[in-house]
Enzyme design. Structure first.
Site, PDB file in Angstrom:
ATOM      1  N   ARG A  70      24.705  24.975  -8.700  1.00  0.00           N
ATOM      2  CA  ARG A  70      25.202  26.247  -8.190  1.00  0.00           C
ATOM      3  C   ARG A  70      24.458  27.449  -8.752  1.00  0.00           C
ATOM      4  NH1 ARG A  70      29.106  22.496  -8.678  1.00  0.00           N
ATOM      5  NH2 ARG A  70      30.535  22.265  -6.900  1.00  0.00           N
ATOM      6  N   HIS A  95      23.070  23.641  -4.142  1.00  0.00           N
ATOM      7  CA  HIS A  95      22.025  22.680  -3.763  1.00  0.00           C
ATOM      8  C   HIS A  95      21.007  23.254  -2.789  1.00  0.00           C
ATOM      9  CE1 HIS A  95      24.061  19.859  -6.152  1.00  0.00           C
ATOM     10  NE2 HIS A  95      24.887  19.343  -5.260  1.00  0.00           N
ATOM     11  N   HIS A 165      20.625  13.169  -5.725  1.00  0.00           N
ATOM     12  CA  HIS A 165      22.084  13.175  -5.603  1.00  0.00           C
ATOM     13  C   HIS A 165      22.626  11.816  -5.175  1.00  0.00           C
ATOM     14  CE1 HIS A 165      26.092  14.786  -4.874  1.00  0.00           C
ATOM     15  NE2 HIS A 165      25.698  15.978  -5.284  1.00  0.00           N
ATOM     16  N   TYR A 167      24.823   8.497  -5.309  1.00  0.00           N
ATOM     17  CA  TYR A 167      26.117   8.044  -5.815  1.00  0.00           C
ATOM     18  C   TYR A 167      25.979   6.567  -6.165  1.00  0.00           C
ATOM     19  CZ  TYR A 167      28.330  12.176  -3.609  1.00  0.00           C
ATOM     20  OH  TYR A 167      28.698  13.450  -3.227  1.00  0.00           O
ATOM     21  N   GLU A 277      23.184  13.508 -11.981  1.00  0.00           N
ATOM     22  CA  GLU A 277      22.119  14.366 -11.470  1.00  0.00           C
ATOM     23  C   GLU A 277      21.367  15.000 -12.644  1.00  0.00           C
ATOM     24  OE1 GLU A 277      24.025  17.009  -8.435  1.00  0.00           O
ATOM     25  OE2 GLU A 277      25.717  15.665  -8.839  1.00  0.00           O
TER      26      GLU A 277
END
Length: 311
Positions: A70, A95, A165, A167, A277
């Site tokens: 952010r 992002h 990013h 997962y 990340e």
């Protein structure tokens, strides 16, 4: 191999990599890591179709930029000039904005059986960021590890924070609340209600953010982690007899346990995967006491992150 075609007519390629017990698929759309198999078990969350990546993705496997995480208020000042960015996360920019690097088609510039390099040129003013930036990421498999090597150059001063990013779910299904995490991180960044760092580097000792001794994701805070940790070393995650160790040249890692995943908007529900990340601190352009993310002409940004798997 063609994965699909965008409404613009651009073709998205799918690249398969293999080394030892590791197999991976990388897309040119968003430089996405679509799958990563360890001994036949896929340990990252991927999507079935290109349409899913266009409409149902929450940055699944993508390289995000120019600025991952952010930027407060969607603005920053560099060399006395204010730059305004698209806001897409409350009042903040997340992002890279509404059309970040995760939504671009990257170009394959090198490829072997075990590695692929993808490159993207971001023009001056792209999403409000100054300077024409050329960025690349190389995915390399080496028997029991996946390594990501990033590089970037600019023709004018800019800010940069590239990360992946993906997962991860080391059991290949279910939730990650039982995954055990150990993190060599003595400090974390407290945040305000908008998840912007307050500026403090707070000790983890005695808090719910202390992973210096291993514990399960769901043991504290109900697993509601989406915080940046200041790294003193690596990170280990263990589940189902598999351990993943993450090492990086970056100063921090954003640990997000996937609690905000939506099983209607995406194919995956809450806590289906966790993100690690590796990156610089969030909102660094507005917090000069944080490590600098400024990149200037004549400089070359490089960073490397490795994910190593052991049974």
């Amino acid at each position: 191999m063609i994965f699909g075609t965008l409404p613009s007519g651009e073709t998205v390629q799918r690249v398969e990599l293999s080394s030892g017990r590791l197999r991976a698929e990388v897309l040119t759309y968003g430089a996405v890591l679509r799958s990563l198999e360890v001994g036949g078990l896929d340990v990252v969350l991927g999507l079935d179709t290109l349409e899913d990546y266009l409409t149902r993705s929450r940055y699944f496997g993508a390289v995000v930029g120019r600025y991952g995480n952010r930027v407060a208020g969607g603005r920053f000042t560099l060399d006395g000039r204010e730059h305004r960015l698209p806001v897409n996360n409350g009042p903040n920019s997340l992002h890279g904005g509404t059309e970040g690097f995760d939504r671009r088609v990257w170009t394959i510039t090198a490829r072997t059986a075990t590695s692929v390099t993808l490159e993207l040129t971001s023009p001056d003013g792209d999403q409000g960021y100054p300077g024409t930036l050329t960025a690349s990421v190389t995915y390399t498999l080496d028997d029991d590890a996946l390594r990501l090597d990033y590089a970037a150059e600019t023709d004018a001063p800019t800010v940069l924070n590239l990360t992946n990013h993906s997962y991860f779910n080391l059991t290949g299904g279910g939730d990650v609340l039982g995954h055990v995490v150990r993190m060599e991180a003595g400090h974390y960044l407290p945040v305000d209600d908008g998840k912007i760092p307050t500026g403090e580097l707070a000790p983890v000792k005695g808090t719910d953010f202390d992973f210096t001794e291993p514990h399960a994701v769901g043991d504290r805070l109900g697993g509601a982690y989406d915080h940046c940790f200041v790294l003193d070393g690596g990170v280990e995650v263990t589940a189902g007899g598999l351990t993943m160790r993450v090492t990086t040249t970056e100063p921090a890692v954003q640990f997000y346990a996937g609690g905000m995943l939506d099983g209607v908007a995406t194919p995956y529900g809450p806590f289906a995967g966790l993100c690690l990340e590796t990156q610089h601190f969030p909102d660094s352009p507005n917090q000069p006491h944080f490590p600098s993310t400024v990149l200037r002409p004549g400089e070359r940004h490089t960073s490397s992150t490795a994910y190593r798997f052991t049974a």
